[in-house]
Motif scaffolding. Structure first.
Motif, mmCIF file in Angstrom:
data_model
loop_
_atom_site.group_PDB
_atom_site.id
_atom_site.type_symbol
_atom_site.label_atom_id
_atom_site.label_comp_id
_atom_site.label_asym_id
_atom_site.label_seq_id
_atom_site.Cartn_x
_atom_site.Cartn_y
_atom_site.Cartn_z
ATOM 1 N N ILE A 1 0.836 -1.202 0.000
ATOM 2 C CA ILE A 1 0.000 0.000 0.000
ATOM 3 C C ILE A 1 0.870 1.251 0.000
ATOM 4 O O ILE A 1 0.593 2.208 -0.725
ATOM 5 C CB ILE A 1 -0.982 -0.008 1.187
ATOM 6 C CG1 ILE A 1 -2.023 -1.104 0.980
ATOM 7 C CG2 ILE A 1 -1.657 1.356 1.344
ATOM 8 C CD1 ILE A 1 -2.960 -1.312 2.156
ATOM 9 N N SER B 1 -3.075 12.725 0.010
ATOM 10 C CA SER B 1 -4.474 12.304 -0.008
ATOM 11 C C SER B 1 -5.367 13.459 -0.435
ATOM 12 O O SER B 1 -5.043 14.627 -0.239
ATOM 13 C CB SER B 1 -4.877 11.803 1.382
ATOM 14 O OG SER B 1 -4.673 12.815 2.343
ATOM 15 N N SER C 1 -14.330 7.265 1.952
ATOM 16 C CA SER C 1 -13.203 6.978 1.061
ATOM 17 C C SER C 1 -12.222 8.138 1.087
ATOM 18 O O SER C 1 -12.571 9.267 1.424
ATOM 19 C CB SER C 1 -13.706 6.774 -0.377
ATOM 20 O OG SER C 1 -14.340 7.947 -0.851
ATOM 21 N N THR D 1 -6.294 4.963 -7.070
ATOM 22 C CA THR D 1 -5.651 4.520 -5.843
ATOM 23 C C THR D 1 -6.451 5.122 -4.700
ATOM 24 O O THR D 1 -6.474 6.338 -4.541
ATOM 25 C CB THR D 1 -4.181 4.990 -5.793
ATOM 26 O OG1 THR D 1 -3.520 4.557 -6.986
ATOM 27 C CG2 THR D 1 -3.475 4.438 -4.578
ATOM 28 N N LEU E 1 -8.454 4.381 -0.596
ATOM 29 C CA LEU E 1 -8.819 3.611 0.588
ATOM 30 C C LEU E 1 -10.330 3.726 0.765
ATOM 31 O O LEU E 1 -10.870 4.835 0.795
ATOM 32 C CB LEU E 1 -8.108 4.163 1.825
ATOM 33 C CG LEU E 1 -8.510 3.555 3.171
ATOM 34 C CD1 LEU E 1 -8.147 2.071 3.233
ATOM 35 C CD2 LEU E 1 -7.848 4.322 4.313
ATOM 36 N N VAL F 1 -13.328 2.629 3.331
ATOM 37 C CA VAL F 1 -13.605 2.115 4.670
ATOM 38 C C VAL F 1 -15.068 1.703 4.712
ATOM 39 O O VAL F 1 -15.951 2.498 4.390
ATOM 40 C CB VAL F 1 -13.291 3.173 5.748
ATOM 41 C CG1 VAL F 1 -13.671 2.663 7.128
ATOM 42 C CG2 VAL F 1 -11.800 3.541 5.702
ATOM 43 N N ILE G 1 1.887 2.544 7.912
ATOM 44 C CA ILE G 1 0.758 1.656 8.145
ATOM 45 C C ILE G 1 1.235 0.607 9.136
ATOM 46 O O ILE G 1 2.290 -0.001 8.941
ATOM 47 C CB ILE G 1 0.282 0.963 6.850
ATOM 48 C CG1 ILE G 1 -0.104 1.996 5.802
ATOM 49 C CG2 ILE G 1 -0.885 0.026 7.139
ATOM 50 C CD1 ILE G 1 -0.373 1.406 4.444
ATOM 51 N N PHE H 1 -3.617 3.571 9.651
ATOM 52 C CA PHE H 1 -3.018 4.323 8.552
ATOM 53 C C PHE H 1 -2.591 5.664 9.136
ATOM 54 O O PHE H 1 -3.426 6.388 9.685
ATOM 55 C CB PHE H 1 -4.036 4.541 7.425
ATOM 56 C CG PHE H 1 -4.472 3.262 6.756
ATOM 57 C CD1 PHE H 1 -3.852 2.835 5.589
ATOM 58 C CD2 PHE H 1 -5.492 2.489 7.289
ATOM 59 C CE1 PHE H 1 -4.250 1.649 4.967
ATOM 60 C CE2 PHE H 1 -5.896 1.314 6.679
ATOM 61 C CZ PHE H 1 -5.268 0.893 5.516
ATOM 62 N N TRP I 1 -12.298 -2.947 5.121
ATOM 63 C CA TRP I 1 -11.676 -1.895 4.323
ATOM 64 C C TRP I 1 -11.159 -2.496 3.030
ATOM 65 O O TRP I 1 -10.951 -3.694 2.933
ATOM 66 C CB TRP I 1 -10.554 -1.186 5.104
ATOM 67 C CG TRP I 1 -9.463 -2.094 5.586
ATOM 68 C CD1 TRP I 1 -9.410 -2.758 6.788
ATOM 69 C CD2 TRP I 1 -8.273 -2.476 4.886
ATOM 70 N NE1 TRP I 1 -8.281 -3.527 6.863
ATOM 71 C CE2 TRP I 1 -7.555 -3.360 5.712
ATOM 72 C CE3 TRP I 1 -7.753 -2.163 3.642
ATOM 73 C CZ2 TRP I 1 -6.346 -3.933 5.339
ATOM 74 C CZ3 TRP I 1 -6.547 -2.722 3.256
ATOM 75 C CH2 TRP I 1 -5.851 -3.591 4.117
ATOM 76 N N ASN I 2 -10.991 -1.641 2.034
ATOM 77 C CA ASN I 2 -10.363 -2.002 0.756
ATOM 78 C C ASN I 2 -9.316 -0.955 0.434
ATOM 79 O O ASN I 2 -9.485 0.219 0.772
ATOM 80 C CB ASN I 2 -11.356 -1.961 -0.397
ATOM 81 C CG ASN I 2 -12.346 -3.111 -0.465
ATOM 82 O OD1 ASN I 2 -13.089 -3.197 -1.404
ATOM 83 N ND2 ASN I 2 -12.380 -3.992 0.517
ATOM 84 N N PHE I 3 -8.263 -1.363 -0.227
ATOM 85 C CA PHE I 3 -7.335 -0.405 -0.819
ATOM 86 C C PHE I 3 -7.281 -0.751 -2.298
ATOM 87 O O PHE I 3 -6.802 -1.810 -2.692
ATOM 88 C CB PHE I 3 -5.943 -0.466 -0.185
ATOM 89 C CG PHE I 3 -5.124 0.737 -0.516
ATOM 90 C CD1 PHE I 3 -5.172 1.853 0.299
ATOM 91 C CD2 PHE I 3 -4.348 0.784 -1.665
ATOM 92 C CE1 PHE I 3 -4.449 2.998 -0.012
ATOM 93 C CE2 PHE I 3 -3.627 1.919 -1.991
ATOM 94 C CZ PHE I 3 -3.678 3.026 -1.158
#
Length: 186
Positions: A13, A21, A33, A51, A53, A55, A94, A105, A138-140
């Motif tokens: 990641i 961000s 997100s 790219t 994140l 949640v 992380i 994070f 969560w996803n990344f």
């Protein structure tokens, strides 16, 4: 779907999140997100093709050493605006995923701490049988289409599709206490 070790996830990641961000956005409930792809064009790529994140069903809080700034249980009207505190920050670290599925994070001086709200050991299925919990916390997402999927415990799956990607690629509207899908063009 491939499962990777929890030690590989933070490094992978960190290599992907190379820009500051931006676009932190609340979706509903505790879901939000934040993006990490370059955003110099007038029309950015769709969220799930960048790219980012995502949640989902994790409990979370954003904190410093001195205070908790924001948490998933705060009023939604407050979260919708205050989540933007993550914008313009660099993902600097992380933490390894704990046995309970906690992951943090670190954005400059802020920590986004994600943790399952339950043990996640076993879930009773609709048939009444016990089965492992694979609910996505969560996803990344990566621009190539791959997604790291954080589930309970130290498991992280890697694949091309996920429930959170699907949810974040649609347009939703709250009407009273009910959630309505506005478009399915994701």
């Amino acid at each position: 779907m491939l499962t990777i070790t929890e030690l590989d996830v933070p490094e992978a990641i960190m290599r992907a999140a190379t820009t500051r961000s931006w676009g932190a956005k609340w979706l509903l409930g505790s879901m939000f997100s934040v993006r990490f792809d370059p955003h110099d064009s007038a029309e950015p790529k769709p969220l799930v093709q960048s790219t980012a994140l995502l949640v989902g069903s994790a409990d979370w809080r954003i904190e410093t050493d001195e205070q908790v700034i924001l948490a998933c249980g705060d009023p939604h009207e407050y979260i919708a605006d205050a989540i933007k505190i993550l914008d313009g920050r660099t993902l600097t670290a992380i933490t390894p995923i704990s046995r309970g599925g906690d992951i943090t994070f670190v954005f400059d001086d802020l920590r986004l701490h994600l943790f399952p709200g339950y043990s996640g050991n076993v879930v009773e299925s609709l048939t009444g049988e016990e089965e492992p919990d694979t609910q996505e916390h969560w996803n990344f997402c990566l621009p190539c289409g791959d997604v790291f999927i954080g589930v309970s415990g130290t498991s992280v799956l890697v694949g091309q599709s996920s429930t959170l990607k699907w949810a974040f690629s649609r347009r939703w509207k709250m009407q009273g206490r009910n959630l309505h899908l506005l478009s399915d063009d994701g």
